[in-house]
Design an enzyme around this catalytic site. Structure first.
Site, mmCIF file in Angstrom:
data_model
loop_
_atom_site.group_PDB
_atom_site.id
_atom_site.type_symbol
_atom_site.label_atom_id
_atom_site.label_comp_id
_atom_site.label_asym_id
_atom_site.label_seq_id
_atom_site.Cartn_x
_atom_site.Cartn_y
_atom_site.Cartn_z
ATOM 1 N N HIS A 16 -4.271 -8.638 7.147
ATOM 2 C CA HIS A 16 -4.496 -7.183 7.003
ATOM 3 C C HIS A 16 -3.219 -6.566 6.412
ATOM 4 O O HIS A 16 -2.502 -5.818 7.094
ATOM 5 C CB HIS A 16 -4.819 -6.585 8.372
ATOM 6 C CG HIS A 16 -5.419 -5.212 8.308
ATOM 7 N ND1 HIS A 16 -5.715 -4.569 7.126
ATOM 8 C CD2 HIS A 16 -5.786 -4.348 9.306
ATOM 9 C CE1 HIS A 16 -6.241 -3.387 7.390
ATOM 10 N NE2 HIS A 16 -6.288 -3.224 8.697
ATOM 11 N N ASP A 72 -2.796 -5.575 19.587
ATOM 12 C CA ASP A 72 -4.057 -5.247 18.928
ATOM 13 C C ASP A 72 -5.176 -5.587 19.902
ATOM 14 O O ASP A 72 -4.956 -6.236 20.927
ATOM 15 C CB ASP A 72 -4.182 -6.053 17.613
ATOM 16 C CG ASP A 72 -5.289 -5.537 16.707
ATOM 17 O OD1 ASP A 72 -5.900 -4.496 17.031
ATOM 18 O OD2 ASP A 72 -5.555 -6.187 15.678
ATOM 19 N N ARG A 77 -1.182 4.810 6.701
ATOM 20 C CA ARG A 77 -2.122 4.034 5.884
ATOM 21 C C ARG A 77 -2.362 4.771 4.567
ATOM 22 O O ARG A 77 -2.401 4.172 3.496
ATOM 23 C CB ARG A 77 -3.457 3.853 6.622
ATOM 24 C CG ARG A 77 -3.392 2.981 7.872
ATOM 25 C CD ARG A 77 -3.113 1.537 7.535
ATOM 26 N NE ARG A 77 -4.086 0.974 6.635
ATOM 27 C CZ ARG A 77 -5.267 0.475 6.992
ATOM 28 N NH1 ARG A 77 -5.615 0.446 8.262
ATOM 29 N NH2 ARG A 77 -6.102 -0.047 6.089
ATOM 30 N N GLN A 119 -2.299 -2.616 6.444
ATOM 31 C CA GLN A 119 -1.878 -2.104 7.746
ATOM 32 C C GLN A 119 -0.388 -2.328 7.963
ATOM 33 O O GLN A 119 0.334 -1.430 8.419
ATOM 34 C CB GLN A 119 -2.670 -2.819 8.867
ATOM 35 C CG GLN A 119 -2.266 -2.359 10.250
ATOM 36 C CD GLN A 119 -2.620 -0.911 10.495
ATOM 37 O OE1 GLN A 119 -3.763 -0.514 10.314
ATOM 38 N NE2 GLN A 119 -1.646 -0.106 10.904
ATOM 39 N N ARG A 155 -12.989 -4.987 1.976
ATOM 40 C CA ARG A 155 -12.841 -5.470 3.361
ATOM 41 C C ARG A 155 -13.975 -6.459 3.580
ATOM 42 O O ARG A 155 -15.150 -6.112 3.451
ATOM 43 C CB ARG A 155 -12.940 -4.314 4.352
ATOM 44 C CG ARG A 155 -13.134 -4.785 5.787
ATOM 45 C CD ARG A 155 -12.982 -3.697 6.803
ATOM 46 N NE ARG A 155 -11.590 -3.313 6.945
ATOM 47 C CZ ARG A 155 -11.105 -2.621 7.977
ATOM 48 N NH1 ARG A 155 -11.901 -2.257 8.959
ATOM 49 N NH2 ARG A 155 -9.837 -2.307 8.030
ATOM 50 N N CYS A 161 -2.542 -0.940 15.576
ATOM 51 C CA CYS A 161 -3.169 -0.511 14.318
ATOM 52 C C CYS A 161 -4.399 0.350 14.531
ATOM 53 O O CYS A 161 -4.842 1.014 13.604
ATOM 54 C CB CYS A 161 -3.512 -1.735 13.476
ATOM 55 S SG CYS A 161 -4.751 -2.806 14.213
#
Ligand code: CP
Length: 308
Positions: free
Chosen positions: A134, A225, A294, A137, A107, A266
């Site tokens: 991402h 988000d 996930r 996700q 990440r 998320c």
């Protein structure tokens, strides 16, 4: 060896294989205590490096638990604590880690770090989030949608708010899984045109609609988000909030969608900002299924990367 760098860089047949394997592995664990290993141990003897240059709860814990369930071992590394954070090149770091471990999940901020890591590593590299995308996700989100409502192909997904890195991966997935995306948000925060063009080039319908209630009409899924992402300047917080307030997902917006529409986020969320608690905790919300998935989606991604 397969890298998992972005959804548009993985062909649809392999993406489908990953989702199907995730669903199978999730079913196989049903009712089992969380700490127990899977019956199959495909990562036995494998060491996985999990590198975080940004904070994380879900990604960190789900990758760590997933590796252990499959019989592997992990080392969680903070970018700041590594020489990577003190001037060693990404290429050299990739070459060195490739001598010790079997898989890297990273990440990071700029996607160039991910790309360079993958270029110089002789082991698979997984994108655990960059400022731009991402993908893990959205693989979890596809799994979540399909376990609640069946195939996502042909469905209308509405993204409300900031056209950020998570939105970008939804656009990538639209082209690969065959669903449509309507973005509703302020013009200053539109998704990158490159991603809109890419989704359209693969046959997805992508629409921009500034009125959130018009956008939600006929939606099968509404997604939002946080209004200020990890890579956004905190000084822009007030300006972004002012721009994004009309795009809050509340019960009125959900009512504009199909009656069986789902709500996704998320996480982490700022409750009463991008979405109300009424929606987040309401009957259409699947936010905690997304978080659980996930784990399952990434286990299947890791197996695909390693070919095990
Ligand atoms: N959704 C997500 O990536 O969560 P974390 O930032 O907690 O990993």
């Amino acid at each position: 060896m397969n890298h998992f760098l972005d959804i548009h860089k993985t062909d649809p047949a392999n993406l489908r294989r990953i989702i199907d394997q995730a669903a199978t592995m999730k079913t196989a664990r049903a009712g089992r205590p969380r700490g127990t290993p899977d019956d199959e141990q495909p990562l036995a003897g494998h060491m996985v490096a999990l590198i975080f240059e940004k904070p994380s709860t879900r990604t960190r814990v789900s990758f760590d638990v997933g590796v252990r369930q499959m019989g592997g071992q992990t080392m969680v590394l903070s970018g700041n604590d590594m020489q990577l954070g003190h001037g060693e090149t990404i290429a050299d770091t990739a070459r060195v880690l490739s001598r010790y471990v079997d898989l890297i999940m990273i990440r990071t901020f700029d996607e160039s770090v991910l790309i360079e890591m993958a270029e110089y590593a002789s082991i698979p590299v997984i994108n655990g989030l960059t400022d731009r995308t991402h993908p893990c996700q959205i693989m979890a989100d596809i799994l979540t949608y399909e376990e609640h409502r069946g195939p996502i192909a042909g469905k209308k997904v509405v993204w409300s708010g900031d056209g950020n890195n998570v939105c970008a991966s939804f656009l990538h997935a639209a082209g690969q899984f065959g669903f449509d995306v309507t973005f509703t948000g302020p013009g200053q925060l539109d998704p990158e045109q490159e991603w809109i063009d890419l989704a359209r080039s693969k046959g997805a319908t992508v629409q921009i609609e500034r009125d959130p209630h018009k956008a939600a009409d006929g939606a099968d899924l509404i997604v939002t988000d946080t209004w200020v992402s990890m890579h956004d300047a905190q000084s822009a917080r007030e300006r972004r909030h002012n721009m994004l307030r009309p795009y809050q997902v509340d019960s009125a917006l959900m009512a504009a969608a199909k009656p069986d529409a789902l709500f996704m986020h998320c996480l982490p969320a700022h409750r009463e900002e991008e979405a109300t608690s009424e929606v987040m905790d309401g009957p259409q919300s699947v936010i905690f299924d997304e978080a659980e998935n996930r784990l399952h989606a990434q286990k299947a991604i890791m197996r695909w990367c390693l070919g095990v």
